[in-house]
Design a protein around this motif. Structure first.
Motif, PDB file in Angstrom:
ATOM      1  N   GLY A  32       0.799  -1.224   0.000  1.00 49.31           N
ATOM      2  CA  GLY A  32       0.000   0.000   0.000  1.00 49.31           C
ATOM      3  C   GLY A  32       0.826   1.264   0.000  1.00 49.31           C
ATOM      4  N   ILE A  33       1.978   1.213  -0.663  1.00 47.38           N
ATOM      5  CA  ILE A  33       2.887   2.351  -0.782  1.00 47.38           C
ATOM      6  C   ILE A  33       2.763   2.919  -2.194  1.00 47.38           C
ATOM      7  N   GLY A  34       2.774   4.234  -2.330  1.00 40.53           N
ATOM      8  CA  GLY A  34       2.720   4.852  -3.646  1.00 40.53           C
ATOM      9  C   GLY A  34       4.062   4.786  -4.351  1.00 40.53           C
ATOM     10  N   PHE A  35       4.028   4.940  -5.671  1.00 40.94           N
ATOM     11  CA  PHE A  35       5.252   4.906  -6.462  1.00 40.94           C
ATOM     12  C   PHE A  35       5.424   6.233  -7.186  1.00 40.94           C
ATOM     13  N   VAL A  36       6.576   6.869  -6.985  1.00 44.66           N
ATOM     14  CA  VAL A  36       6.898   8.145  -7.631  1.00 44.66           C
ATOM     15  C   VAL A  36       7.991   7.897  -8.660  1.00 44.66           C
ATOM     16  N   ALA A  37       7.656   8.135  -9.920  1.00 48.22           N
ATOM     17  CA  ALA A  37       8.579   7.879 -11.032  1.00 48.22           C
ATOM     18  C   ALA A  37       9.379   9.135 -11.337  1.00 48.22           C
ATOM     19  N   TYR A  38      10.690   9.080 -11.057  1.00 47.69           N
ATOM     20  CA  TYR A  38      11.508  10.208 -11.501  1.00 47.69           C
ATOM     21  C   TYR A  38      12.121   9.874 -12.862  1.00 47.69           C
ATOM     22  N   ALA A  39      12.552  10.919 -13.566  1.00 55.59           N
ATOM     23  CA  ALA A  39      13.074  10.804 -14.938  1.00 55.59           C
ATOM     24  C   ALA A  39      12.113  10.053 -15.858  1.00 55.59           C
ATOM     25  N   PRO A  40      10.807  10.364 -15.830  1.00 52.32           N
ATOM     26  CA  PRO A  40       9.860   9.653 -16.696  1.00 52.32           C
ATOM     27  C   PRO A  40      10.052   9.981 -18.172  1.00 52.32           C
ATOM     28  N   LEU A  41      10.828  11.019 -18.464  1.00 56.48           N
ATOM     29  CA  LEU A  41      11.161  11.378 -19.842  1.00 56.48           C
ATOM     30  C   LEU A  41      12.554  10.887 -20.234  1.00 56.48           C
ATOM     31  N   GLY A  42      13.079   9.913 -19.463  1.00 56.82           N
ATOM     32  CA  GLY A  42      14.407   9.402 -19.789  1.00 56.82           C
ATOM     33  C   GLY A  42      15.471  10.463 -19.708  1.00 56.82           C
ATOM     34  N   ARG A  43      15.367  11.341 -18.716  1.00 62.04           N
ATOM     35  CA  ARG A  43      16.282  12.484 -18.542  1.00 62.04           C
ATOM     36  C   ARG A  43      16.309  13.359 -19.793  1.00 62.04           C
ATOM     37  N   GLY A  44      15.138  13.511 -20.403  1.00 60.07           N
ATOM     38  CA  GLY A  44      15.002  14.375 -21.569  1.00 60.07           C
ATOM     39  C   GLY A  44      15.104  13.658 -22.893  1.00 60.07           C
ATOM     40  N   PHE A  45      15.670  12.439 -22.919  1.00 55.57           N
ATOM     41  CA  PHE A  45      15.873  11.740 -24.186  1.00 55.57           C
ATOM     42  C   PHE A  45      14.559  11.454 -24.896  1.00 55.57           C
ATOM     43  N   LEU A  46      13.519  11.114 -24.137  1.00 56.20           N
ATOM     44  CA  LEU A  46      12.243  10.743 -24.756  1.00 56.20           C
ATOM     45  C   LEU A  46      11.495  11.938 -25.346  1.00 56.20           C
ATOM     46  N   THR A  47      11.957  13.136 -25.102  1.00 57.54           N
ATOM     47  CA  THR A  47      11.360  14.304 -25.760  1.00 57.54           C
ATOM     48  C   THR A  47      11.946  14.518 -27.150  1.00 57.54           C
ATOM     49  N   GLY A  48      13.063  13.866 -27.457  1.00 60.42           N
ATOM     50  CA  GLY A  48      13.752  14.084 -28.725  1.00 60.42           C
ATOM     51  C   GLY A  48      14.716  15.247 -28.719  1.00 60.42           C
ATOM     52  N   ALA A  49      14.903  15.848 -27.539  1.00 57.36           N
ATOM     53  CA  ALA A  49      15.744  17.051 -27.467  1.00 57.36           C
ATOM     54  C   ALA A  49      17.236  16.734 -27.429  1.00 57.36           C
ATOM     55  N   VAL A  50      17.599  15.484 -27.137  1.00 58.17           N
ATOM     56  CA  VAL A  50      19.016  15.125 -27.010  1.00 58.17           C
ATOM     57  C   VAL A  50      19.330  14.055 -28.049  1.00 58.17           C
ATOM     58  N   ARG A  51      19.894  14.485 -29.170  1.00 62.73           N
ATOM     59  CA  ARG A  51      20.203  13.550 -30.254  1.00 62.73           C
ATOM     60  C   ARG A  51      21.697  13.339 -30.437  1.00 62.73           C
TER      61      ARG A  51
END
Length: 332
Positions: A201-220
């Motif tokens: 019964g513990i909540g889960f907090v996801a940090y870096a859900p954008l892959g530290r920015g990679f999943l936005t496409g900003a870091v190629r």
């Protein structure tokens, strides 16, 4: 846009499904603009974001102080989450050593964070990294006393193994476990962490859900990262691994294009689509990125899209480990 509210654990903590990670506002990803960072925090409040994540080691202390200034006059609108013990810090910010979970250090760290945040209570307080030299029961015994004293409202632990989570929860009830989780980082699905928090019964907090920015496409390429950007020390961001991972990102981008959106919004929707007990805390330093994150958190994905994204990125296809070799405090 209406941000959903979610319970974090079963002890009464309720926050916006999308929070705001503030680490980058004090130089973790290169030079930051303090005025823009404060404006971003204020705008996040206006958009319905209630959870703000910081830590004493960010700066050190500068990040907590910045968040405290930004929330002045609106403290009751925010859930402030901070962390201690990722490194042992002197009062002047000097790093004295690695993870520290000693009870006396816990008590000193709480008082120091309260001062820097300019507040009389910490809403959610995490052990940032587990100290292998100190039984976690001792650390959380001290934290439980601080909850009783009213200095902390809810407790959490970051990057811990299932057995450590159980032991900490037995010493003082946890509301949250914070660990990296995204389409590109899914080990919590197989190492027992998600199963354990759900059982307890513990909540889960996801940090870096954008892959530290990679999943936005900003870091190629690695070359777009500032010299001081901590991502230069993460294996997934060296050029060879980035080139390999771009093929996976392009699959996500194709799915996004078919749906008239972008990969960042889809990545956030995917994270929140893994369960109503999941909250995501993407970080940004700029208002220009904030609205997209909030929109991603406010737009649920249908089952077909969630399934397509999961199939597009197999965890064993991702090149490079998710953490820096220097981050030795993570329990694996």
């Amino acid at each position: 846009m209406m941000l959903e509210r979610r319970s974090v654990g079963d002890r009464g903590l309720v926050v916006s499904a999308i929070g705001l990670g503030t680490m980058g506002m004090t130089g973790a990803y290169g030079p930051a603009d303090e005025a823009e960072s404060i404006a971003t925090i204020k705008e996040a409040l206006d958009l319905g974001v209630t959870m703000f994540d910081t830590a004493d080691v960010y700066g050190p202390f500068a990040n907590e102080s910045l968040l405290g200034r930004a929330l002045a006059g609106r403290r009751d609108d925010a859930v402030v989450a901070t962390k201690f013990g990722g490194a042992e810090l002197a009062d002047d910010g000097t790093v004295l050593g690695g993870a520290n979970g000693r009870p006396e250090y816990v008590r000193a760290s709480v008082e120091r964070s309260l001062r820097h945040l300019g507040t009389d209570r910490i809403d959610l307080y995490y052990q940032h990294r587990v100290d292998p030299r100190v039984p976690v029961e001792e650390t959380f015994g001290a934290l439980g006393e601080l909850v009783t004293a009213g200095k902390i409202r809810y407790l959490g632990i970051s990057e811990a193994r299932p057995e450590t989570i159980r032991r900490a929860h037995g010493a003082a009830p946890l509301s949250a476990v914070e660990t990296e989780y995204s389409l590109f980082s899914r080990d919590v699905e197989t190492n027992g962490v998600l199963a354990t928090v759900r059982e307890l019964g513990i909540g889960f907090v996801a940090y870096a859900p954008l892959g530290r920015g990679f999943l936005t496409g900003a870091v190629r390429s690695e070359g777009v990262l500032a010299e001081a950007d901590l991502r230069r020390g993460f294996p997934r961001f060296d050029d060879a691994n980035l080139r390999a991972n771009l093929a996976l990102l392009e699959r996500v981008e194709r799915i996004a294009a078919e749906r008239g959106t972008d990969s960042g919004r889809l990545a956030l929707g995917w994270a929140l689509g893994q369960g109503r007990d999941v909250v995501a805390i993407p970080g940004t330093r700029r208002r220009s990125h904030l609205a997209a994150n909030v929109d991603g958190g406010a737009t649920p994905l249908d089952d077909a899209t969630l399934r397509a994204l999961r199939e597009a990125v197999a965890p064993d296809e991702v090149a490079g480990t998710r953490t820096s070799p220097r981050d030795v405090g993570i329990e694996r």
